[in-house]
Every structure is written in structure tokens, then in C-alpha cells.
Write an enzyme that holds these catalytic residues in place. Structure first.
Site, PDB file in Angstrom:
ATOM      1  CE  LYS A 105      -1.691   2.963   2.590  1.00 17.64           C
ATOM      2  NZ  LYS A 105      -1.732   4.096   1.656  1.00 17.64           N
TER       3      LYS A 105
ATOM      4  N   GLY B  44       6.507   4.917   8.503  1.00 22.06           N
ATOM      5  CA  GLY B  44       5.658   6.104   8.568  1.00 22.06           C
ATOM      6  C   GLY B  44       5.834   6.790   9.908  1.00 22.06           C
ATOM      7  CB  SER B  45       3.877   9.463  11.464  1.00 22.18           C
ATOM      8  OG  SER B  45       2.601   8.856  11.405  1.00 22.18           O
ATOM      9  CB  THR B  46       6.060   7.941  16.181  1.00 22.26           C
ATOM     10  OG1 THR B  46       7.419   7.827  15.739  1.00 22.26           O
ATOM     11  CG2 THR B  46       5.921   7.272  17.545  1.00 22.26           C
TER      12      THR B  46
ATOM     13  N   GLY C   9       2.246   4.442  13.414  1.00 21.02           N
ATOM     14  CA  GLY C   9       2.973   3.200  13.701  1.00 21.02           C
ATOM     15  C   GLY C   9       2.486   2.544  14.986  1.00 21.02           C
TER      16      GLY C   9
ATOM     17  CD  GLU D 221      12.766   0.397   9.874  1.00 19.07           C
ATOM     18  OE1 GLU D 221      13.244   1.330  10.557  1.00 19.07           O
ATOM     19  OE2 GLU D 221      13.338  -0.690   9.721  1.00 19.07           O
TER      20      GLU D 221
ATOM     21  CB  CYS E 192      12.771   8.831   8.572  1.00 18.73           C
ATOM     22  SG  CYS E 192      13.870   7.785   7.629  1.00 18.73           S
TER      23      CYS E 192
ATOM     24  CD  GLU F 271       9.445  12.717  11.988  1.00 18.19           C
ATOM     25  OE1 GLU F 271       8.314  12.255  12.162  1.00 18.19           O
ATOM     26  OE2 GLU F 271      10.361  12.112  11.400  1.00 18.19           O
TER      27      GLU F 271
END
Ligand code: NAD
Length: 502
Positions: free
Chosen positions: A199, A252-254, A257, A274, A308, A405
Site C-alpha cells: 500500500k 511512517g509516522s510514530t 505506527g 520504521e 526520517c 519531528e
């Protein structure tokens, strides 16, 4: 396509191959077939330097995901991929790498107009990195093996381990390095003998759809690679719940995630995450200041900071603080802000209006928090999601712009006094993706490396990624590794076999 975009493509002489790709209706790739979304819905793709509509992609449904998982499952359980002899599978992956390389210009142009990034940098970094990743993992296919062991139990046994592919892998990919991040996940999974459902991010699906054409051209069997475009909240979320998926690998983002991790574990799927970063950069007093300033600027402003492991927090020894900042500002002012198709572009537009707003909000926060704005701080007038490279000096670690971030061209810097301070400052972050040290003092460098809580430590360098080295975070930057031999362990089961011998 909007006229503003076609004029842009014409002005920069986009290749006939890219024109031909854009002229086609975009479709998803499921079980070797090119299909529309089952409910016919699409969403527009916006070109970031003109803000015009480039094309449309299908908005896949949960039913489409289900078809893709069934295709991947059928290929894994009953197809030829898993049982193909290692050298035959290796050859197919090499063929795919060759095709990606042969189409590098087109893929780089697609990546540029879809995401905003510099096409010339995309060719050298993203597309070359994709080719290298497929070649690296192609080489592993024929080198995967278990081991024999010597048990101490009384009796006579043959005890050995087998490495077996996990099954169907669901790969969820972000928008900042669309093709390369996809390659990190897909190349290793295919080398391990898994099948995949990818995706891509809804903002940047085009290069992955072009990649799927090359998968077909390479002769990789139907159902081995499936691409479902659409919203993360629909397709991505359904992946974590789908019983036909054995493992989810997410970049992707925390915050997303955390949701992906929780849902995957609830459903007892393997999961690799990640996630985000806020990587510290340490400039020690003996560093080559001119070289360090250039490397720090490149390490944070590359891809307009949408990286990242970007080195976004610089801690500079107080004795070289002013000299470093002068060199940093001087060099940053030479970096050209331009549309991605401009061959001299270094600072490209951000990916979307939302991302631009997010970055501008953080710049506003930095000013309110009392950080000293020493460069940039503005969005460019006119069309395109351009934001100037921005540097805040004399920041405190409790500021939001130091802790969170931003994912844009924003560097925060602070002076430090001694090595004890610097370890505490560098590790004072929820993230732990990467860190960098600028120094030639081997003793100090080697003393610092083990103390830094980061998955990668760069010394006199930044973002030197290669498929031979594992990449992944500590702390809130995730767990598991992409790339390197280590990644294969996250895509295979180890079966223990005991045989009683007479
Ligand atoms: P994001 O988390 O918004 O989206 C990532 C992917 O997840 C997209 O494909 C999205 O559609 C999908 N998604 C969204 N909601 C979902 C849900 N509820 N369930 C499942 N999937 C969902 O991230 P982004 O904005 O695309 O990318 C930027 C982020 O990625 C940054 O935080 C960056 O640091 C991180 N990143 C990390 C690495 C790494 O290797 N650690 C590499 C690149 C980017």
C-alpha cells in the site's frame, strides 16, 4: 491534467516515456491484473511545485485489499514462487533490477512530479538505491540456509534448523521516498520467498504503479507482488486486521505506527515498524568546521527535510559555535530552491499543502518559544509548497521544535560545553533513529558511539544508506530492521527439526 502542470512538464522537457505513462488511466495491480477500485472511486494527484492536478489514482476498497491478499495467499500457498529454485528466483530479481535501471530517468521524473523532489537527485539516490536494493537481496536468495546443531541430550539425534518464508507480507509505505522505501520492503520479502501486498502512500503512488509494470515485464509470477492504492485509514488499517496477512511492515509516522503495531500484535501478526526521528548532530571542537557545516546542511535540507533520519538537532561545541554558524548559513544560502524538474534544484517543494502548513506552524512555534531565527522562516510567495531552509539557534531541549519531528527544512541548534552534557542532550528525545558526530578525535568519537541511543551513528557523514547495512530505530523510532542481512530474519521463520537416529 491541469494546464499549469502540462506547461511545467513541457518547459522542462519531460521524457516521452513519462508522458506515455501519464497519458494512461492509473490502475491497481492485483493478481497480475490491472484493475480499478471496486467502487470506481479515484483521488487526484497534486503536483507539488505547481499545485495543479497531475492525474488520478484509484481509491482502493477493503474488498480490493481482500482480492490482493487472496492473490498473494494463493501464490504463496500453491504457486511457483516459493518453490522456485534459488538461482531461478535470484535471476528474476536481477532482471527486475536491470529493468528499473533501464527506466531510471522515467522513474526519477515520476518520483519528482508526484512527490516534489529533485529529479536529478531522485535518479542518483532513490532510483539507484532501489536498483541496488534489488541486486543486494537477489544475491541473498541462494545464500539462505539453516544450521546443524550438536545436542547434549542422551541419545542420538540429528538436529537442524530450516529457514522458511513467513508468508504474505503487507507493506505500508510513506510518501518521502516512495519507490526506495517500497524496495526496502519488497526486495527482501521476495528474496525470502514471501509474496507481498503493497500500500503506497496516497500522496505518492505513481512510481510504485510503474514499478508493478516492470514486475510484470520481468516475468515475476502473478500474485507475487500486488499493489493496492488508497487511504491509509482504509487499506492500511484493513491490512493489520486481515487474517491472510502474516506480517505487516510499516514505515511512517510514530502515531500511525503505534496503531499499526497495536493492531498487528492483537492479531498476532509479525510486525516491523520504521518510524519518525529527530536525529541529533554533534559538532566537536576539533571538527573540520567548513566540511561539517556543509554536511550538516545537506543532512537536514536534503529532500526539503522530509527525511526520517534528517539531522535536525545540531549541538555545537561552544568554542566553534559562531564559526560553525557562519559557515552553515553561508553554505545554506547557496542551495537552490526550485521545482523538482530543475536540474539544479536542491531544496524542493514540500509534498502537500498540509505538510507546508505543518512546517509553517512549527516555525511559528519556534518564534513563540523564543528560539533565535538566524535564517529563513518563510514560505515562498506564489504557487508551490516551497518553504525556505530555516535555522533556529540557541534552542533549549524543552522546546517543542527540539522535541517534535517537524519533517521540513528546519534545523535547530544549541551550544554545549562538555562531553557529559552532549550525551544527555542528544539522548533527551523520544526518538532514536540516527545520530551524527563530526570530529576526527577517534578516542572521543568511539567513547560517544556506544552511549548514543540511536539505530545508526554516522561519523563525518549523514544518511549514507546502503542495502548492506541495517536501518531501523531505537525507542519511539520503531523496531525491526530494513536492509542488511538482518532484515531477512524478520521475514523468515526458523523451524527446529529433531530426528531420532538409530
Ligand atoms: P504516515 O504515518 O502518515 O503514513 C505512512 C503510511 O501509513 C501511508 O501509506 C499511510 O497511508 C498509511 N496509514 C495512514 N493511516 C494508517 C492507519 N490508520 N493504518 C495503517 N496505515 C495507515 O507517514 P507519512 O506522513 O507518509 O511519512 C512521514 C513519516 O514517516 C515521518 O514520521 C517519517 O519520519 C517516517 N519515516 C520513517 C522512516 C524510517 O525508516 N524510520 C523512513 C521514512 C519515513
Amino acid at each position: 491534467m491541469d494546464t499549469v502542470v502540462s506547461n511545467y512538464l513541457r518547459d522542462y522537457g519531460i521524457s516521452p516515456a513519462t508522458q506515455a505513462f501519464l497519458a494512461k488511466p492509473q490502475k491497481m495491480f492485483i493478481g497480475g491484473q490491472w484493475v480499478d477500485s471496486s467502487d470506481g472511486q479515484t483521488c487526484p494527484v497534486i503536483e507539488p511545485s505547481t499545485e495543479g492536478v497531475l492525474t488520478h489514482i484509484p481509491l482502493g476498497t477493503v474488498a480490493d485489499l481482500d482480492s490482493a491478499v487472496k492473490a498473494a495467499r494463493a501464490q504463496f500457498d500453491h504457486g511457483e514462487w516459493r518453490t522456485l529454485k534459488p538461482l531461478a528466483r535470484e535471476r528474476l530479481l536481477h532482471k527486475l533490477a536491470d529493468l528499473i535501471e533501464a527506466n531510471a530517468t522515467e522513474l526519477a521524473e515520476i518520483e519528482s512530479i508526484d512527490m516534489g523532489k529533485s529529479a536529478s537527485i531522485a535518479r542518483d539516490v532513490d532510483i539507484q538505491g532501489t536498483v541496488d536494493t534489488f541486486r543486494y537481496f537477489a544475491g541473498w536468495v541462494s545464500k539462505i540456509h539453516g544450521r546443524t546443531a550438536e545436542p547434549s541430550l542422551p541419545g542420538n539425534y540429528l538436529a537442524y534448523t530450516r529457514k522458511e518464508p513467513l508468508g504474505v507480507v503487507g507493506a505500508i509505505v510513506p510518501w518521502n521516498f516512495p519507490l526506495q522505501t517500497m524496495a526496502w520492503k519488497v526486495a527482501a520479502a521476495l528474496a525470502a520467498g514471501c509474496t507481498v501486498v503493497v500500500k503506497p502512500a496516497e500522496l505518492t503512488s505513481l512510481s510504485t504503479l510503474r514499478f508493478a509494470e516492470l514486475v510484470q515485464e520481468a516475468g515475476i509470477p502473478d500474485g507475487v507482488v500486488n499493489i493496492v492504492t488508497g487511504r491509509g485509514s482504509v487499506i492500511g488499517a484493513a491490512m493489520t486486521d486481515h487474517p491472510g496477512i502474516d506480517k505487516v511492515t510499516f514505515t511512517g509516522s510514530t502515531p500511525v505506527g503505534q496503531q499499526v503495531g497495536a493492531a498487528s500484535v492483537r492479531n498476532l501478526k509479525r510486525v516491523t515498524l520504521e518510524l519518525g526521528g529527530k536525529s541529533p548532530v554533534i559538532v566537536l571542537p576539533d571538527a573540520d568546521i567548513e566540511a561539517a557545516a556543509k554536511a550538516v546542511a545537506n543532512g537536514v535540507f536534503f529532500n526539503a527535510g522530509q527525511v526520517c533520519d534528517a539531522g535536525t538537532r545540531a549541538y555545537v561545541h561552544h568554542t566553534v559555535h559562531d564559526e560553525f554558524h557562519q559557515a552553515l548559513i553561508r553554505y545554506t544560502q547557496t542551495l537552490k530552491i526550485a521545482p523538482g524538474l530543475d536540474p539544479d534544484c536542491f531544496i524542493n517543494p514540500l509534498v502537500s499543502a498540509t505538510q507546508k502548513q505543518r512546517v509553517m506552524d512549527y516555525i511559528g512555534t519556534g518564534k513563540q518559544e523564543g528560539a533565535e531565527l538566524v535564517l529563513g522562516g518563510h514560505a515562498l510567495d506564489g504557487k508551490g509548497y516551497f518553504v525556505e531552509p530555516t535555522i533556529f539557534a540557541h534552542c533549549r531541549n524543552d522546546m517543542k521544535i527540539v522535541q517534535e519531528e517537524i519533517f521540513g527544512p528546519v534545523l535547530v541548534t544549541s551550544p554545549f560545553d562538555d562531553d557529559a552534557d552532549i550525551v544527555q542532550l542528544a539522548n533527551d528525545s523520544p526518538f532514536g533513529l540516527a545520530a551524527a558526530i563530526y570530529s576526527n578525535d577517534l578516542g572521543r568519537v568511539h567513547t560517544l558511539i556506544p552511549q548514543l541511543k540511536a539505530g545508526t551513528v554516522y561519523v563525518n557523514a549523514h544518511s549514507t544508506l546502503d542495502p548492506c547495512m541495517p536501518f531501523g530505530g531505537y525507542k519511539a523510532s520503531g523496531f525491526g530492521k530494513d536492509m542488511g542481512a538482518e532484515q531477512l530474519d524478520y521475514l523468515m521463520e526458523t523451524k527446529a527439526v529433531w530426528i531420532t537416529l538409530p
